[in-house]
Design a protein around this motif. Structure first.
Motif, PDB file in Angstrom:
ATOM      1  N   ILE A   1      32.600  41.449  47.208  1.00 24.51           N
ATOM      2  CA  ILE A   1      33.322  42.200  46.304  1.00 24.51           C
ATOM      3  C   ILE A   1      33.768  41.921  44.924  1.00 24.51           C
ATOM      4  CG2 ILE A   1      35.634  43.717  46.209  1.00 24.51           C
ATOM      5  CD1 ILE A   1      35.547  43.927  49.586  1.00 24.51           C
ATOM      6  N   LYS A   2      34.109  40.776  44.955  1.00 23.63           N
ATOM      7  CA  LYS A   2      34.406  39.969  43.820  1.00 23.63           C
ATOM      8  C   LYS A   2      33.242  40.240  42.903  1.00 23.63           C
ATOM      9  CE  LYS A   2      35.848  35.560  41.941  1.00 23.63           C
ATOM     10  NZ  LYS A   2      36.399  34.243  42.178  1.00 23.63           N
ATOM     11  N   ASP A   3      31.894  39.805  43.486  1.00 18.64           N
ATOM     12  CA  ASP A   3      30.927  39.615  42.669  1.00 18.64           C
ATOM     13  C   ASP A   3      30.474  41.075  42.020  1.00 18.64           C
ATOM     14  OD1 ASP A   3      30.603  37.137  42.942  1.00 18.64           O
ATOM     15  OD2 ASP A   3      28.868  36.977  44.684  1.00 18.64           O
ATOM     16  N   LYS A   4      30.627  42.048  42.930  1.00 14.88           N
ATOM     17  CA  LYS A   4      30.348  43.628  42.637  1.00 14.88           C
ATOM     18  C   LYS A   4      31.089  43.842  41.444  1.00 14.88           C
ATOM     19  CE  LYS A   4      29.485  47.973  44.692  1.00 14.88           C
ATOM     20  NZ  LYS A   4      29.608  48.671  46.039  1.00 14.88           N
ATOM     21  N   PHE A   5      32.818  43.491  41.405  1.00 13.41           N
ATOM     22  CA  PHE A   5      33.453  43.999  40.399  1.00 13.41           C
ATOM     23  C   PHE A   5      33.279  43.219  39.006  1.00 13.41           C
ATOM     24  CE2 PHE A   5      36.123  45.889  43.339  1.00 13.41           C
ATOM     25  CZ  PHE A   5      36.647  47.078  42.828  1.00 13.41           C
TER      26      PHE A   5
ATOM     27  N   LEU B   1      41.011  44.861  55.033  1.00 15.25           N
ATOM     28  CA  LEU B   1      40.186  43.857  54.204  1.00 15.25           C
ATOM     29  C   LEU B   1      39.462  44.380  52.990  1.00 15.25           C
ATOM     30  CD1 LEU B   1      39.236  40.909  53.834  1.00 15.25           C
ATOM     31  CD2 LEU B   1      37.355  41.440  55.380  1.00 15.25           C
ATOM     32  N   TYR B   2      38.645  45.473  53.216  1.00 20.13           N
ATOM     33  CA  TYR B   2      38.014  45.871  52.097  1.00 20.13           C
ATOM     34  C   TYR B   2      38.890  46.589  51.092  1.00 20.13           C
ATOM     35  CZ  TYR B   2      33.271  45.642  53.497  1.00 20.13           C
ATOM     36  OH  TYR B   2      31.854  45.206  53.850  1.00 20.13           O
ATOM     37  N   VAL B   3      39.831  47.497  51.665  1.00 17.50           N
ATOM     38  CA  VAL B   3      40.747  47.989  50.543  1.00 17.50           C
ATOM     39  C   VAL B   3      41.593  46.957  49.715  1.00 17.50           C
ATOM     40  CG1 VAL B   3      42.928  49.322  50.360  1.00 17.50           C
ATOM     41  CG2 VAL B   3      41.197  49.967  51.989  1.00 17.50           C
ATOM     42  N   ARG B   4      41.907  45.715  50.457  1.00 16.40           N
ATOM     43  CA  ARG B   4      42.779  44.761  49.652  1.00 16.40           C
ATOM     44  C   ARG B   4      42.001  44.106  48.736  1.00 16.40           C
ATOM     45  NH1 ARG B   4      47.869  43.613  52.217  1.00 16.40           N
ATOM     46  NH2 ARG B   4      47.982  44.495  54.530  1.00 16.40           N
ATOM     47  N   GLU B   5      40.895  43.815  49.196  1.00 15.77           N
ATOM     48  CA  GLU B   5      39.801  43.039  48.491  1.00 15.77           C
ATOM     49  C   GLU B   5      39.444  44.020  47.020  1.00 15.77           C
ATOM     50  OE1 GLU B   5      39.235  39.817  48.121  1.00 15.77           O
ATOM     51  OE2 GLU B   5      40.343  39.564  49.786  1.00 15.77           O
ATOM     52  N   TYR B   6      39.058  45.096  47.314  1.00 13.33           N
ATOM     53  CA  TYR B   6      38.917  45.975  46.205  1.00 13.33           C
ATOM     54  C   TYR B   6      39.877  46.184  45.312  1.00 13.33           C
ATOM     55  CZ  TYR B   6      34.395  47.816  47.665  1.00 13.33           C
ATOM     56  OH  TYR B   6      33.090  48.391  48.030  1.00 13.33           O
ATOM     57  N   HIS B   7      41.414  46.197  45.907  1.00 14.71           N
ATOM     58  CA  HIS B   7      42.347  46.450  44.976  1.00 14.71           C
ATOM     59  C   HIS B   7      42.713  45.315  44.339  1.00 14.71           C
ATOM     60  CE1 HIS B   7      46.235  48.049  43.674  1.00 14.71           C
ATOM     61  NE2 HIS B   7      46.949  47.102  44.163  1.00 14.71           N
ATOM     62  N   LYS B   8      42.480  43.960  44.735  1.00 13.89           N
ATOM     63  CA  LYS B   8      42.891  42.638  44.144  1.00 13.89           C
ATOM     64  C   LYS B   8      41.826  42.307  43.082  1.00 13.89           C
ATOM     65  CE  LYS B   8      41.508  38.810  45.954  1.00 13.89           C
ATOM     66  NZ  LYS B   8      41.409  37.666  47.141  1.00 13.89           N
TER      67      LYS B   8
ATOM     68  N   PRO C   1      50.054  43.566  45.577  1.00 15.05           N
ATOM     69  CA  PRO C   1      51.063  44.262  44.491  1.00 15.05           C
ATOM     70  C   PRO C   1      50.153  45.229  43.792  1.00 15.05           C
ATOM     71  CG  PRO C   1      50.043  41.985  43.700  1.00 15.05           C
ATOM     72  CD  PRO C   1      49.590  42.390  45.178  1.00 15.05           C
ATOM     73  N   PRO C   2      51.120  46.165  43.088  1.00 18.30           N
ATOM     74  CA  PRO C   2      50.418  47.236  42.420  1.00 18.30           C
ATOM     75  C   PRO C   2      49.444  46.560  41.195  1.00 18.30           C
ATOM     76  CG  PRO C   2      52.613  47.671  42.632  1.00 18.30           C
ATOM     77  CD  PRO C   2      52.501  46.186  42.982  1.00 18.30           C
ATOM     78  N   LEU C   3      48.559  47.663  40.643  1.00  9.22           N
ATOM     79  CA  LEU C   3      47.641  47.176  39.442  1.00  9.22           C
ATOM     80  C   LEU C   3      48.655  46.971  38.434  1.00  9.22           C
ATOM     81  CD1 LEU C   3      44.973  49.915  39.663  1.00  9.22           C
ATOM     82  CD2 LEU C   3      44.801  47.514  40.565  1.00  9.22           C
ATOM     83  N   LEU C   4      48.494  45.846  37.600  1.00 13.27           N
ATOM     84  CA  LEU C   4      49.189  45.291  36.805  1.00 13.27           C
ATOM     85  C   LEU C   4      50.661  45.041  37.111  1.00 13.27           C
ATOM     86  CD1 LEU C   4      47.794  47.359  33.699  1.00 13.27           C
ATOM     87  CD2 LEU C   4      47.229  45.126  34.284  1.00 13.27           C
ATOM     88  N   ASP C   5      50.950  44.668  38.497  1.00 11.60           N
ATOM     89  CA  ASP C   5      52.140  44.453  38.837  1.00 11.60           C
ATOM     90  C   ASP C   5      53.093  45.564  38.639  1.00 11.60           C
ATOM     91  OD1 ASP C   5      51.488  42.109  39.877  1.00 11.60           O
ATOM     92  OD2 ASP C   5      51.969  40.943  37.920  1.00 11.60           O
TER      93      ASP C   5
ATOM     94  N   LEU D   1      39.993  44.639  41.614  1.00 12.57           N
ATOM     95  CA  LEU D   1      40.132  45.677  40.355  1.00 12.57           C
ATOM     96  C   LEU D   1      41.414  45.312  39.291  1.00 12.57           C
ATOM     97  CD1 LEU D   1      39.547  48.415  39.142  1.00 12.57           C
ATOM     98  CD2 LEU D   1      40.889  49.548  40.865  1.00 12.57           C
ATOM     99  N   ASN D   2      42.467  44.790  40.122  1.00 14.61           N
ATOM    100  CA  ASN D   2      43.575  44.447  39.381  1.00 14.61           C
ATOM    101  C   ASN D   2      43.225  43.040  38.615  1.00 14.61           C
ATOM    102  OD1 ASN D   2      46.459  44.315  38.695  1.00 14.61           O
ATOM    103  ND2 ASN D   2      46.586  42.529  39.937  1.00 14.61           N
ATOM    104  N   THR D   3      42.472  42.238  38.941  1.00 14.07           N
ATOM    105  CA  THR D   3      41.893  40.953  38.220  1.00 14.07           C
ATOM    106  C   THR D   3      41.047  41.567  37.030  1.00 14.07           C
ATOM    107  OG1 THR D   3      41.919  39.763  40.205  1.00 14.07           O
ATOM    108  CG2 THR D   3      40.790  38.846  38.086  1.00 14.07           C
ATOM    109  N   VAL D   4      40.052  42.273  37.167  1.00 10.44           N
ATOM    110  CA  VAL D   4      39.307  42.979  36.149  1.00 10.44           C
ATOM    111  C   VAL D   4      40.006  43.672  35.151  1.00 10.44           C
ATOM    112  CG1 VAL D   4      37.426  44.396  35.513  1.00 10.44           C
ATOM    113  CG2 VAL D   4      37.308  42.953  37.499  1.00 10.44           C
TER     114      VAL D   4
END
Length: 748
Positions: A272-276, A321-328, A373-377, A330-333
């Protein structure tokens, strides 16, 4: 430190602090009873929950004690069974040794056969593994077979290497060489398993969910084997060596712990990280483009919930797991994009997208706790502040650069101003500024938030006011240099003042159009602010335009100074009005050709006022006038001036301006006894103006001091009798400056 206990008297004292509080005792009592009942209920519930937890703990403790006792009993029974044969059979040792030799022969034969067959088995396994791994998104039909064969060979390797612990180093090295190929294939299979885990969603999308099921089945099998090995190692570590040596399974177990489940979940997270990261690299410098393509996130989550989740056991919580990783990720990017300092328009796009993301996740019924945490906290509102700060910075930078260029052109005046499509002088400042302003306003409008639009308009107003102030100071400085050091300054100030004045009118028109466009888009709350700010900017532009036209008049007056100094002096009787009129005509020719018509109309009116002011000032402060030559000359002057101004404005409008001169001429021509009648006509319109009239009478050469005194006495009496006062609206006479007697003496 513990707080000191509060006595009952102190507690009551807090409530009864004044005699009036006695009337509230009943209310205080009910309040305290309610608080006590609430506290009692909470304490009761807390005690009940604690008792239940304690009872459950005791029950589990008793069960554990029973289990431990059962294990002890079984261990004791096993020990008795092991000891009994030795006590019951005298030849048990011999039987045991023969049995051990037999087992060793069988084990050796099995080991040799396995070693001989291993190469052939590995060839088959390697071929199957290559076949399946050639297409990672394929059906992987051999996955379970490969795993079974490798599992058997790995168990054989573990037993063999464990039995070889007491062998010589050379023997162990030989065995290691025999198993080297097996180790490589096992490592390749492990990598294949992780590669499958990294591609679970593409595999399901390709129509092979059974591959995922087989993958998880392998992970479950290996997980159980890992658990067995870990338990045996713990027992072996905890037990005495003599007791542990009786369990052959313990000695034989040399398994390598694989942790397939944790590795698979980590591979999923890494994929998921590589995909983002791959998606963000495609639009590395364009957050807007990146956000516009993120519909695949929602599509993936829908596919995961519908097709991937059924392939996993519930305890995996794979959807979470998928939702948390996608969200995490996405927030990083997104955080990285924001940290890189995107364009102002991108910040607004991101702000809108974050709201859309929350709504979409809500529609997908994604639990809120998985989006923490929410996107951009959760600080998306800070994007608006960041956007506004960026707007402020950009507007300041752009306007500063623009003004640096425009002011340089204005002060150096190396080339004549540009001529626009209407044939008027102009500058590029208005067009460039409003291109920038409209760009930012359009972005703010697209946000759909009146507050943002109002803030942007306010910042725009601030920039406009700053530009206007800078232009006023620049024009004042250039005029000062023109007047004080005309030989040291560049020419063309007239042309550039005309161009600047036209530019200000154009800016006012642009601002008015902007106001008309924005007012219907916002609520009354923000409409008031926008209206005030833009009308303030329009007024500022008109003030600068007024400053420019006044400067144009000031330059005319400055050029007329040599001539105006001679007004009502000896040289005046020879006629100097022609020079004055021709000078004004020369200037007005340029003004009429290149100045905005609405500004030209205002300038003509102001020039008329300026002409009358300097003419009447000169008359009011003149030395003795030769009568009637002076009045004749004044009539000639008025005729010349009237004829000139009639070329600029309709004659009937010009007449109204010169009415004051006619009234003053009547004062000059009236006889001593009839002055008060002419004064009455003058005073009704312009007020008494006693000082002016007295100066005028003293300047008349046909009146001596006594006659002047009589005239002024009759005039003042008329003022008192009629109660004459200044008119409500000031007239041009308010601008006339009467010098004192000494100054007038010096003029003569």
């Amino acid at each position: 430190m513990a707080a000191a206990p509060v006595s009952a008297a102190q507690a009551i004292g807090e409530y009864l602090q004044s005699p009036d509080d006695l009337a509230k005792i009943s209310a205080y009592r009910k309040k305290l009873e309610k608080e006590k009942a609430s506290i009692d209920a909470r304490l009761k519930n807390g005690v009940k929950e604690q008792i239940q937890a304690t009872r459950e703990g005791l029950r589990k403790l008793m069960g554990t004690r029973d289990n431990v006792q059962a294990i002890k009993d079984e261990m004791a029974a096993m020990e008795r069974q092991c000891m009994d044969p030795q006590n019951a059979v005298s030849t048990f040792d011999q039987i045991s040794r023969v049995s051990m030799v037999h087992r060793n022969f069988e084990s050796t034969e099995e080991m040799v056969n396995n070693l001989l067959e291993m190469a052939e088995k590995l060839d088959i396994i390697e071929r199957l593994l290559e076949q399946d791994s050639a297409d990672i998104l394929g059906p992987s039909e051999n996955l379970l077979a490969i795993h079974y064969q490798l599992n058997q060979l790995e168990a054989f390797r573990n037993r063999t290497m464990h039995q070889a612990k007491q062998a010589s180093p050379s023997s162990r090295a030989t065995l290691q060489r025999w198993f080297e190929r097996l180790n490589q294939i096992i490592a390749g299979f492990d990598e294949y398993i992780l590669e499958l885990a990294r591609n679970i969603l593409p595999i399901v999308r390709a129509g092979y969910p059974d591959v995922v099921v087989r993958l998880i089945k392998i992970a479950e099998v290996e997980g159980k084997e890992d658990e067995k090995a870990i338990v045996i190692r713990l027992v072996k570590k905890a037990a005495k060596w003599s007791a542990a040596s009786k369990f052959k399974s313990m000695q034989a177990n040399a398994r390598v712990i694989k942790h397939y489940r944790s590795k698979i979940t980590k591979a999923i997270a890494d994929s998921i990280k590589d995909k983002f990261q791959e998606a963000s690299k495609l639009d590395e410098h364009d957050l807007g483009a990146f956000l516009s393509k993120l519909t695949w996130v929602y599509q993936d989550l829908i596919r995961i919930e519908e097709e991937v989740v059924p392939c996993f056991p519930p305890e995996y919580e794979i959807y979470s797991l998928y939702v948390r990783e996608y969200h995490k990720n996405l927030n990083t990017v997104i955080s990285n994009f924001v940290a890189a300092g995107p364009e102002a328009s991108t910040l607004l796009t991101l702000f809108d997208w974050l709201k859309e993301y929350k709504q979409n996740m809500k529609e997908l019924n994604v639990p809120a706790d998985l989006l923490e945490p929410p996107l951009l906290d959760g600080k998306e509102q800070s994007l608006i502040e960041e956007y506004l700060q960026l707007i402020v910075k950009k507007l300041d930078e752009w306007s500063a650069n623009l003004m640096m260029t425009e002011v340089t052109l204005f002060t150096r005046r190396e080339d004549p101003p540009e001529i626009d499509g209407d044939g008027l002088y102009g500058m590029q400042g208005a067009v460039i500024l409003f291109q920038m302003v409209n760009q930012q306003v359009d972005l703010a409008t697209e946000s759909g938030q009146g507050a943002i639009l109002a803030r942007v308009v306010s910042e725009t107003n601030r920039v406009m006011k700053g530009i206007q102030d800078q232009w006023v100071k620049t024009v004042e400085a250039e005029l000062k240099k023109q007047i004080e050091k005309p030989d040291d300054v560049a020419g063309g100030l007239v042309e550039y003042c005309i161009a600047l004045a036209n530019d200000q009118i154009k800016s006012a028109d642009f601002t008015e159009a902007l106001l008309a466009r924005l007012e219907p888009l916002v609520s009354e709350k923000y409409r008031v602010t926008i209206n005030e700010r833009l009308n303030d900017a329009i007024d500022g532009y008109l003030d600068v335009a007024k400053k420019c036209t006044q400067t144009l008049i000031d330059m005319i007056i400055n050029d007329l100074k040599p001539a105006t100094k001679g007004l009502f002096q000896q040289v005046w009787y020879d006629g100097i009005m022609v020079q004055i009129v021709e000078t004004m005509r020369d200037y007005m020719t340029d003004y009429q050709s290149y100045l905005n018509p609405s500004l030209l109309e205002l300038l003509i009116e102001d020039l008329l006022d300026a002409f009358l002011v300097f003419y009447l000032n000169a008359l009011a402060n003149s030395p003795k006038l030769k009568m009637p030559a002076a009045t004749d000359r004044i009539r000639e002057d008025v005729g010349l001036a009237f004829a000139f101004f009639s070329t600029l404005k309709p004659a009937n409008e010009v007449e109204k301006y010169f009415e004051v001169v006619e009234l003053i001429l009547a004062l000059l021509e009236a006889s001593k006894d009839m002055v008060f009648l002419s004064f009455w006509s003058f005073a009704r319109i312009h007020g008494p103006n006693i000082n002016f009239v007295e100066g005028l009478m003293k300047a008349r050469g046909d009146l001596d001091r006594s006659a002047v005194s009589d005239v002024m006495e009759s005039v003042k009496r008329k003022v008192k009798e009629e109660g004459l006062k200044d008119p409500p609206e000031p007239t041009i006479m308010k601008k006339i400056n009467i010098q004192n007697s000494f100054s007038r003496f010096l003029r003569t």
